[in-house]
Design a protein around this motif. Structure first.
Motif, short mmCIF file in Angstrom:
data_model
loop_
_atom_site.label_atom_id
_atom_site.label_comp_id
_atom_site.label_asym_id
_atom_site.label_seq_id
_atom_site.Cartn_x
_atom_site.Cartn_y
_atom_site.Cartn_z
N PRO A 202 0.84 -1.20 0.00
CA PRO A 202 0.00 0.00 0.00
C PRO A 202 0.87 1.24 0.00
CG PRO A 202 0.13 -0.91 2.20
CD PRO A 202 0.82 -1.89 1.30
N PRO A 203 0.29 2.42 -0.27
CA PRO A 203 1.08 3.65 -0.21
C PRO A 203 1.71 3.84 1.17
CG PRO A 203 -1.04 4.05 -1.27
CD PRO A 203 -1.10 2.66 -0.70
N ARG A 204 2.98 4.16 1.18
CA ARG A 204 3.72 4.37 2.42
C ARG A 204 4.71 5.51 2.22
NH1 ARG A 204 5.67 -1.73 2.42
NH2 ARG A 204 5.17 -1.37 0.24
N HIS A 205 5.23 6.03 3.30
CA HIS A 205 6.29 7.01 3.17
C HIS A 205 7.45 6.62 4.06
CE1 HIS A 205 5.64 9.12 7.06
NE2 HIS A 205 4.36 8.88 6.86
N GLU A 206 8.64 7.15 3.72
CA GLU A 206 9.84 6.86 4.50
C GLU A 206 10.63 8.14 4.67
OE1 GLU A 206 13.68 3.85 4.76
OE2 GLU A 206 12.53 3.93 2.89
N THR A 207 11.07 8.37 5.88
CA THR A 207 11.90 9.52 6.20
C THR A 207 13.35 9.07 6.37
OG1 THR A 207 10.07 10.68 7.29
CG2 THR A 207 12.31 11.42 7.80
N PHE A 208 14.21 9.61 5.54
CA PHE A 208 15.65 9.35 5.66
C PHE A 208 16.23 10.42 6.58
CE2 PHE A 208 14.35 7.31 1.83
CZ PHE A 208 15.22 6.25 1.62
N GLU A 209 17.07 9.99 7.52
CA GLU A 209 17.50 10.91 8.56
C GLU A 209 18.97 10.76 8.89
OE1 GLU A 209 15.20 11.81 12.47
OE2 GLU A 209 16.63 10.21 12.98
N TRP A 210 19.63 11.91 9.02
CA TRP A 210 20.92 11.96 9.69
C TRP A 210 20.71 12.65 11.03
CZ3 TRP A 210 23.56 16.60 11.02
CH2 TRP A 210 24.75 16.38 11.73
N ASP A 211 21.04 11.98 12.10
CA ASP A 211 20.94 12.53 13.44
C ASP A 211 22.34 12.49 14.04
OD1 ASP A 211 20.59 13.07 16.14
OD2 ASP A 211 18.73 11.95 16.31
N GLY A 212 22.95 13.66 14.14
CA GLY A 212 24.33 13.71 14.60
C GLY A 212 24.54 13.13 15.97
N SER A 213 23.55 13.28 16.86
CA SER A 213 23.71 12.76 18.22
C SER A 213 23.75 11.24 18.24
CB SER A 213 22.57 13.26 19.11
OG SER A 213 21.32 12.74 18.69
N ARG A 214 23.16 10.62 17.23
CA ARG A 214 23.13 9.15 17.13
C ARG A 214 24.18 8.62 16.16
NH1 ARG A 214 18.13 7.75 14.03
NH2 ARG A 214 19.55 8.28 12.32
N ASP A 215 24.31 9.28 15.03
CA ASP A 215 25.12 8.74 13.93
C ASP A 215 26.54 9.29 13.90
OD1 ASP A 215 22.72 7.56 13.18
OD2 ASP A 215 22.22 9.19 11.79
N GLY A 216 26.78 10.44 14.55
CA GLY A 216 28.06 11.09 14.39
C GLY A 216 28.21 11.65 12.98
N ILE A 217 29.41 12.00 12.62
CA ILE A 217 29.70 12.55 11.29
C ILE A 217 30.57 11.54 10.55
CG2 ILE A 217 30.89 14.39 10.04
CD1 ILE A 217 30.08 16.27 12.35
N LYS A 218 30.08 11.11 9.39
CA LYS A 218 30.74 10.03 8.67
C LYS A 218 32.06 10.45 8.05
CE LYS A 218 30.95 5.95 6.70
NZ LYS A 218 31.25 4.75 7.50
N GLY A 219 32.10 11.64 7.47
CA GLY A 219 33.27 12.03 6.70
C GLY A 219 34.34 12.73 7.50
N GLY A 220 35.57 12.68 7.00
CA GLY A 220 36.65 13.48 7.52
C GLY A 220 37.20 13.07 8.87
N ASN A 221 36.88 11.86 9.33
CA ASN A 221 37.37 11.41 10.65
C ASN A 221 37.05 12.43 11.74
OD1 ASN A 221 38.58 8.98 9.67
ND2 ASN A 221 40.27 10.20 8.86
N THR A 222 35.82 12.94 11.69
CA THR A 222 35.38 13.98 12.61
C THR A 222 34.58 13.38 13.75
OG1 THR A 222 35.28 15.50 10.74
CG2 THR A 222 34.15 16.18 12.75
N ASP A 223 34.90 13.78 14.98
CA ASP A 223 34.24 13.22 16.16
C ASP A 223 32.97 13.96 16.56
OD1 ASP A 223 36.14 11.25 16.45
OD2 ASP A 223 37.44 12.50 17.71
N GLY A 224 32.71 15.10 15.96
CA GLY A 224 31.59 15.92 16.40
C GLY A 224 30.23 15.31 16.11
N LYS A 225 29.23 15.87 16.77
CA LYS A 225 27.84 15.46 16.56
C LYS A 225 26.99 16.58 15.98
CE LYS A 225 28.03 12.04 20.28
NZ LYS A 225 27.99 10.90 19.34
N LEU A 226 27.59 17.77 15.87
CA LEU A 226 26.96 18.91 15.24
C LEU A 226 27.88 19.44 14.15
CD1 LEU A 226 25.75 20.87 18.41
CD2 LEU A 226 24.24 19.83 16.73
N ALA A 227 27.34 19.73 12.97
CA ALA A 227 28.13 20.28 11.88
C ALA A 227 27.95 21.79 11.85
CB ALA A 227 27.70 19.67 10.55
#
Length: 623
Positions: A202-227
């Protein structure tokens, strides 16, 4: 049946099933139409507003970050989490009411007035809701936001719609999020794979999310949670034939620079370059040596020589051609597929016996390398070899007995996840041990075993999928070899290839086989650069008789020049079963020219729109 692949009987109209695809399916005209339900329609309708299935894909964030159980729970981390939670309560939508820029305009039938993604109006589960912005086919879409000044960003969400097959609308396979200071150089926050998956329902929706507090920052070997940045970019992967609908993108954060906000280093998209990761291989030639009724899976020296060396019109080697050979099989004599987890111990033994027989495929390759080396006055030259690892899969309950302890069972539901994983590991280790022992016993004079190739062409969607890939990588690395991988165009979580330990990856464009627009090649090169992969060059014997396929082959070569793949990137080469040989020995000048151009391409000297006559090619050979 095609000489190398079992082609689908026709152009199937809809959608790729996110189940393991072997090369049988990946080399089809368009993604296959089989359906997968990760959760029943009743479950989706009954209490999962976001449309996310109630499944846990290996308890990983989409960026491949470790779960809470894997991270030491130090006191200061707990305090940081509390601080982050406080900050989130102060977040606002920094994108609210902002204009933005599309890389490609939406379809006129589902247009964007320039503010639909930021007006706060979410679309209903109805394709006719004007809140939805529609895109159809083509390349990966990008949308860029200018926040006006640098701000602290803690979360980004992008909302999509799926209504398939009724209205041919799918969520993206993956969504990526970036930040920048100058709108030219971008730092990666995260790659995010669909959890809803592609399939009927049936029709559905999906939200793709980056949450810095949960996921961290993927690039640049960065430890922060806020960009801390001014510009934000959201990209989403397009299906080659279907619609994708998006309504809202929210960028949650705070004005100014708050404590803990960090700059995200920019990383330039680039191909995987030949070198240590590829065991020095620049061009990897795929030779299929599984079971074929017509015998084309059986390789002889004479057929191999034009595949590893550039031969003149008399068939004499005048230079090396491919610097790496991958032996792999699709089917066993019983018709079971090595890539789909169907084959058992008898099939695995059959392939090893065939490959390592005294006059088998590997010995034939050695004899060919020895003969070419002698004629080129390089008798010590060794051809680099990569050998496949079959996929043990997750369904077999009676694989076979490898050590007298009983038949191995890979089925989680029968023996439990831990035991099934242990058994898969035992089977893979047996394969690697057998390969090493047989290689050492043969003592090939002109071959060097440098790596193993993982047969599945995507990260499996099951909970165990990433773990299986990591297990394979660990075992190959313990033998001091590299892991090679060639995912298909719509491979699930292909961006995780480094996270699971693969060393070298080359993305299949799948354009040669039809059913896609010509911009597929550009999108494949851009995707490969975005994920740090190489690309596969694709052609087969069809080009011997079909001028359309010859033109597509030339398009691959031209694309390699434009994108820099020819000059700088690692390439795998799919040729069906016999295309390189047939082109090399052809007396038809128009076909021989394709072989000559291939030689140029492999050596980085091919030029677009050039047509040297075959007899002039000897001048181009690097002595």
């Amino acid at each position: 049946m095609n000489l190398t692949k079992k082609w689908l009987s026709g152009l199937m109209a809809a959608v790729l099933l996110l189940t393991p695809l072997s090369a049988v399916q990946a080399k089809s005209l368009v993604p296959d139409v089989t359906v997968l339900q990760t959760a029943g329609a009743e479950q989706m309708e009954a209490g999962n507003d976001s449309g996310h299935p109630e499944v846990d894909l290996d308890q990983l964030t989409d960026a491949g970050e470790p779960t809470a159980e894997q991270v030491p729970q130090a006191k200061d981390e707990n305090q940081a989490a509390v601080s982050s939670a406080v900050q989130e309560t102060q977040f606002r939508n920094l994108a609210a009411g902002l204009p933005y820029e599309w890389s490609e305009a939406p379809e006129a039938s589902h247009p964007d007035d320039g503010y639909k993604l930021t007006d706060g109006k979410y679309g209903a589960l109805d394709m006719n809701d004007p809140a939805w912005v529609g895109h159809l086919r083509g390349k990966t879409r990008e949308v860029v936001f200018d926040l006006g000044e640098e701000k602290s960003i803690g979360k980004i969400t992008a909302n999509f719609f799926q209504d398939f097959p009724t209205n041919s609308i799918l969520v993206p396979l993956s969504v990526s999020m970036y930040v920048s200071d100058d709108k030219e150089n971008w730092g990666l926050l995260s790659h995010n794979a669909t959890q809803l998956l592609w399939g009927e329902g049936p029709p559905r929706h999906e939200t793709f999310e980056w949450d810095g507090s949960r996921d961290g920052i993927k690039g640049g070997n960065t430890d922060g949670k806020l960009a801390y940045a001014r510009y934000v970019k959201v990209t989403f992967f397009m299906h080659p034939t279907q619609w994708e609908y998006i309504d809202e993108i929210e960028i949650m954060g705070m004005d100014g620079k708050v404590d803990g906000a960090v700059k995200v280093p920019a990383e330039q998209p680039r191909f995987l370059e030949p070198g240590e990761a590829t065991a020095g291989i620049r061009n990897l030639n795929l030779l299929y040596n599984g079971h074929y009724a017509n015998g084309l899976g059986d390789w002889k020296k004479e057929r191999i020589i034009p595949n590893i060396s550039y031969v003149n019109k008399d068939g004499e080697p005048v230079d090396w051609l491919y610097d790496g050979v991958l032996y792999l099989g699709i089917a066993s004599p019983a018709g079971r597929d090595f890539g789909l987890g169907q084959t058992n111990l008898d099939d695995w033994k059959w392939y090893l016996d065939k490959t390592f027989a005294a006059t088998g495929d590997m010995q034939q390759l050695n004899e060919a390398a020895k003969e070419v080396g002698a004629k080129l006055k390089q008798p010590d030259h060794q051809v680099k070899v990569v050998l496949m690892i079959p996929n043990p899969g997750e369904s077999l309950t009676d694989f076979g007995d490898i050590d007298g302890s009983g038949s191995l069972n890979f089925n989680d539901s029968v023996v439990g996840k831990e035991k099934a994983s242990e058994n898969r590991g035992k089977a893979v280790q047996w394969w690697l041990d057998q390969t090493r022992q047989r290689w050492q016993d043969a003592n090939y004079s002109n071959l060097e075993l440098v790596g193993m190739y993982w047969m599945p062409e995507q990260i499996d969607i099951s909970e165990s999928g990433p773990d299986i890939a990591r297990m394979v990588s660990d075992k190959v690395h313990a033998m001091n070899m590299k892991v090679f991988w060639i995912p298909h165009s719509w491979a699930y979580k292909m961006f995780m290839w480094k996270d699971v330990g693969f060393d070298a990856a080359a993305l299949q464009p799948n354009y040669f086989f039809g059913g896609m627009d010509s911009d597929r090649l550009d999108d494949a090169t851009n995707t490969a650069k975005r994920y740090g992969m190489g690309n596969e060059v694709e052609f087969d014997d069809g080009m011997l008789t079909d001028p359309v396929l010859r033109e597509r082959f030339i398009e691959y070569l031209d694309s390699g020049v434009r994108s820099g793949l020819m000059q700088n990137g690692f390439r795998a080469h799919y040729q069906g079963n016999n295309a390189v040989y047939n082109l090399g020995v052809s007396k038809d000048p128009s076909l021989r020219l394709m072989y000559d151009w291939l030689y140029q391409y492999l050596n980085g000297t091919y030029a677009m729109d050039s047509s040297p006559a075959p007899e002039t090619m000897s001048e181009l050979v690097q002595r």
